[in-house]
Design a protein around this motif. Structure first.
Motif, PDB file in Angstrom:
ATOM      1  N   MET A 231       0.819  -1.203   0.000  1.00  0.00           N
ATOM      2  CA  MET A 231       0.000   0.000   0.000  1.00  0.00           C
ATOM      3  C   MET A 231       0.856   1.256   0.000  1.00  0.00           C
ATOM      4  SD  MET A 231      -3.289  -0.766   0.018  1.00  0.00           S
ATOM      5  CE  MET A 231      -3.867   0.872   0.311  1.00  0.00           C
ATOM      6  N   LEU A 232       1.897   1.236   0.809  1.00  0.00           N
ATOM      7  CA  LEU A 232       2.729   2.435   0.955  1.00  0.00           C
ATOM      8  C   LEU A 232       3.962   2.410   0.053  1.00  0.00           C
ATOM      9  CD1 LEU A 232       2.523   2.762   4.837  1.00  0.00           C
ATOM     10  CD2 LEU A 232       1.222   4.040   3.131  1.00  0.00           C
ATOM     11  N   GLY A 233       4.119   1.343  -0.707  1.00  0.00           N
ATOM     12  CA  GLY A 233       5.266   1.238  -1.599  1.00  0.00           C
ATOM     13  C   GLY A 233       6.499   0.633  -0.951  1.00  0.00           C
ATOM     14  N   ILE A 234       6.381   0.166   0.268  1.00  0.00           N
ATOM     15  CA  ILE A 234       7.509  -0.464   0.970  1.00  0.00           C
ATOM     16  C   ILE A 234       6.987  -1.625   1.819  1.00  0.00           C
ATOM     17  CG2 ILE A 234       8.963   1.601   1.094  1.00  0.00           C
ATOM     18  CD1 ILE A 234       7.948   1.975   3.977  1.00  0.00           C
ATOM     19  N   PHE A 235       7.865  -2.564   2.098  1.00  0.00           N
ATOM     20  CA  PHE A 235       7.530  -3.624   3.052  1.00  0.00           C
ATOM     21  C   PHE A 235       7.759  -3.101   4.462  1.00  0.00           C
ATOM     22  CE2 PHE A 235       8.692  -6.655  -0.458  1.00  0.00           C
ATOM     23  CZ  PHE A 235       7.462  -7.301  -0.533  1.00  0.00           C
ATOM     24  N   PRO A 236       6.970  -3.559   5.439  1.00  0.00           N
ATOM     25  CA  PRO A 236       7.213  -3.153   6.832  1.00  0.00           C
ATOM     26  C   PRO A 236       8.477  -3.827   7.372  1.00  0.00           C
ATOM     27  CG  PRO A 236       5.414  -4.730   6.734  1.00  0.00           C
ATOM     28  CD  PRO A 236       5.796  -4.413   5.311  1.00  0.00           C
TER      29      PRO A 236
ATOM     30  N   ASP B   6      -4.427   1.751  -5.513  1.00  0.00           N
ATOM     31  CA  ASP B   6      -5.375   2.863  -5.592  1.00  0.00           C
ATOM     32  C   ASP B   6      -6.424   2.822  -4.492  1.00  0.00           C
ATOM     33  OD1 ASP B   6      -4.176   3.803  -7.923  1.00  0.00           O
ATOM     34  OD2 ASP B   6      -5.407   2.500  -9.170  1.00  0.00           O
ATOM     35  N   LEU B   7      -6.753   1.622  -4.012  1.00  0.00           N
ATOM     36  CA  LEU B   7      -7.786   1.491  -2.997  1.00  0.00           C
ATOM     37  C   LEU B   7      -7.547   0.231  -2.178  1.00  0.00           C
ATOM     38  CD1 LEU B   7     -10.066  -0.875  -3.886  1.00  0.00           C
ATOM     39  CD2 LEU B   7     -10.462   0.818  -5.653  1.00  0.00           C
ATOM     40  N   ILE B   8      -8.297   0.118  -1.089  1.00  0.00           N
ATOM     41  CA  ILE B   8      -8.238  -1.060  -0.229  1.00  0.00           C
ATOM     42  C   ILE B   8      -9.523  -1.843  -0.436  1.00  0.00           C
ATOM     43  CG2 ILE B   8      -8.174  -1.900   2.150  1.00  0.00           C
ATOM     44  CD1 ILE B   8      -6.798   0.769   2.881  1.00  0.00           C
ATOM     45  N   GLY B   9      -9.410  -3.125  -0.767  1.00  0.00           N
ATOM     46  CA  GLY B   9     -10.551  -4.032  -0.825  1.00  0.00           C
ATOM     47  C   GLY B   9     -10.521  -4.892   0.422  1.00  0.00           C
TER      48      GLY B   9
ATOM     49  N   ALA C 260     -12.162  -0.051  12.535  1.00  0.00           N
ATOM     50  CA  ALA C 260     -11.078  -0.461  11.638  1.00  0.00           C
ATOM     51  C   ALA C 260     -11.076   0.357  10.349  1.00  0.00           C
ATOM     52  CB  ALA C 260     -11.191  -1.945  11.330  1.00  0.00           C
ATOM     53  N   SER C 261     -12.243   0.743   9.870  1.00  0.00           N
ATOM     54  CA  SER C 261     -12.306   1.591   8.666  1.00  0.00           C
ATOM     55  C   SER C 261     -11.570   2.903   8.892  1.00  0.00           C
ATOM     56  CB  SER C 261     -13.759   1.887   8.297  1.00  0.00           C
ATOM     57  OG  SER C 261     -14.438   0.718   7.978  1.00  0.00           O
ATOM     58  N   HIS C 262     -11.777   3.497  10.052  1.00  0.00           N
ATOM     59  CA  HIS C 262     -11.080   4.750  10.375  1.00  0.00           C
ATOM     60  C   HIS C 262      -9.574   4.532  10.493  1.00  0.00           C
ATOM     61  CE1 HIS C 262     -14.603   7.284  10.861  1.00  0.00           C
ATOM     62  NE2 HIS C 262     -15.190   6.268  11.476  1.00  0.00           N
ATOM     63  N   VAL C 263      -9.173   3.436  11.088  1.00  0.00           N
ATOM     64  CA  VAL C 263      -7.740   3.127  11.231  1.00  0.00           C
ATOM     65  C   VAL C 263      -7.095   2.956   9.853  1.00  0.00           C
ATOM     66  CG1 VAL C 263      -6.080   1.385  12.029  1.00  0.00           C
ATOM     67  CG2 VAL C 263      -7.940   2.124  13.538  1.00  0.00           C
ATOM     68  N   LEU C 264      -7.766   2.215   8.967  1.00  0.00           N
ATOM     69  CA  LEU C 264      -7.219   2.016   7.618  1.00  0.00           C
ATOM     70  C   LEU C 264      -7.111   3.340   6.863  1.00  0.00           C
ATOM     71  CD1 LEU C 264      -9.100  -1.254   6.626  1.00  0.00           C
ATOM     72  CD2 LEU C 264      -6.633  -1.000   6.992  1.00  0.00           C
ATOM     73  N   TRP C 265      -8.116   4.194   7.003  1.00  0.00           N
ATOM     74  CA  TRP C 265      -8.067   5.498   6.329  1.00  0.00           C
ATOM     75  C   TRP C 265      -6.909   6.334   6.866  1.00  0.00           C
ATOM     76  CZ3 TRP C 265      -9.331   7.956   2.149  1.00  0.00           C
ATOM     77  CH2 TRP C 265      -9.174   9.335   2.109  1.00  0.00           C
ATOM     78  N   GLU C 266      -6.764   6.384   8.177  1.00  0.00           N
ATOM     79  CA  GLU C 266      -5.695   7.191   8.772  1.00  0.00           C
ATOM     80  C   GLU C 266      -4.314   6.686   8.375  1.00  0.00           C
ATOM     81  OE1 GLU C 266      -6.403   7.316  12.982  1.00  0.00           O
ATOM     82  OE2 GLU C 266      -8.298   8.397  12.730  1.00  0.00           O
TER      83      GLU C 266
ATOM     84  N   LYS D  26      -6.447   5.915   1.601  1.00  0.00           N
ATOM     85  CA  LYS D  26      -6.927   5.347   0.336  1.00  0.00           C
ATOM     86  C   LYS D  26      -8.410   5.018   0.489  1.00  0.00           C
ATOM     87  CE  LYS D  26      -2.841   4.800  -1.684  1.00  0.00           C
ATOM     88  NZ  LYS D  26      -2.462   5.328  -2.967  1.00  0.00           N
ATOM     89  N   PRO D  27      -9.174   5.077  -0.600  1.00  0.00           N
ATOM     90  CA  PRO D  27     -10.578   4.667  -0.526  1.00  0.00           C
ATOM     91  C   PRO D  27     -10.690   3.211  -0.073  1.00  0.00           C
ATOM     92  CG  PRO D  27     -10.109   5.740  -2.619  1.00  0.00           C
ATOM     93  CD  PRO D  27      -8.798   5.539  -1.926  1.00  0.00           C
ATOM     94  N   LEU D  28     -11.747   2.916   0.669  1.00  0.00           N
ATOM     95  CA  LEU D  28     -11.971   1.584   1.205  1.00  0.00           C
ATOM     96  C   LEU D  28     -13.244   1.005   0.601  1.00  0.00           C
ATOM     97  CD1 LEU D  28     -11.442  -0.689   3.298  1.00  0.00           C
ATOM     98  CD2 LEU D  28     -12.757   0.672   4.914  1.00  0.00           C
TER      99      LEU D  28
END
Length: 120
Positions: A1-6, A36-39, A97-103, A107-109
């Motif tokens: 998602m962020l372009g890097i591995f954790p 572009d988005l999270i499924g 969890a939706s708020h956590v993913l957005w923060e 990305k759109p969820l």
């Protein structure tokens, strides 16, 4: 998602001697082509605890079981609601969890699936 591995990913591949599995061109592609988005498929949350917490005098609804590794255990606190499949019932976690993913990802969820498991 962020372009890097954790960092935990790099720690794991080093621990299991898999460093040669990650190619530099893969890392460069990840940086250039972020998602572009999270499924998301939401069915049930899980409460995870360290083994240290298991040693405390706590009453469980069901016996804890290890989750992926022995450093992480799924626990079943007695004061929660569960299905017959031992699925935790916490619909409010969908919103949390939706708020956590957005923060975290900004990305759109898209919720692709959701539900709860019961015997027919």
């Amino acid at each position: 998602m962020l372009g890097i591995f954790p960092n935990c990913f790099y720690e794991a591949i080093e621990k299991f001697n898999l460093s040669d599995m990650v190619l530099e061109e893969d890392l460069n592609l990840m940086k250039k082509k972020t998602l572009d988005l999270i499924g998301w498929n939401y069915y049930r949350p899980a409460i995870i605890a360290s083994p240290k917490r298991l040693n405390k005098n706590i009453e469980w609804h069901n016996n804890p079981g290890h989750f992926i590794t022995k450093e992480a255990w799924i626990v079943y606190p007695k004061n929660e609601r569960y299905t017959a499949w031992k699925w935790l019932i916490k619909p409010e976690y969908l919103s949390i969890a939706s708020h956590v993913l957005w923060e975290k990802y900004n990305k759109p969820l898209m919720i692709l699936e959701n539900g709860i498991g019961y015997f027919d």
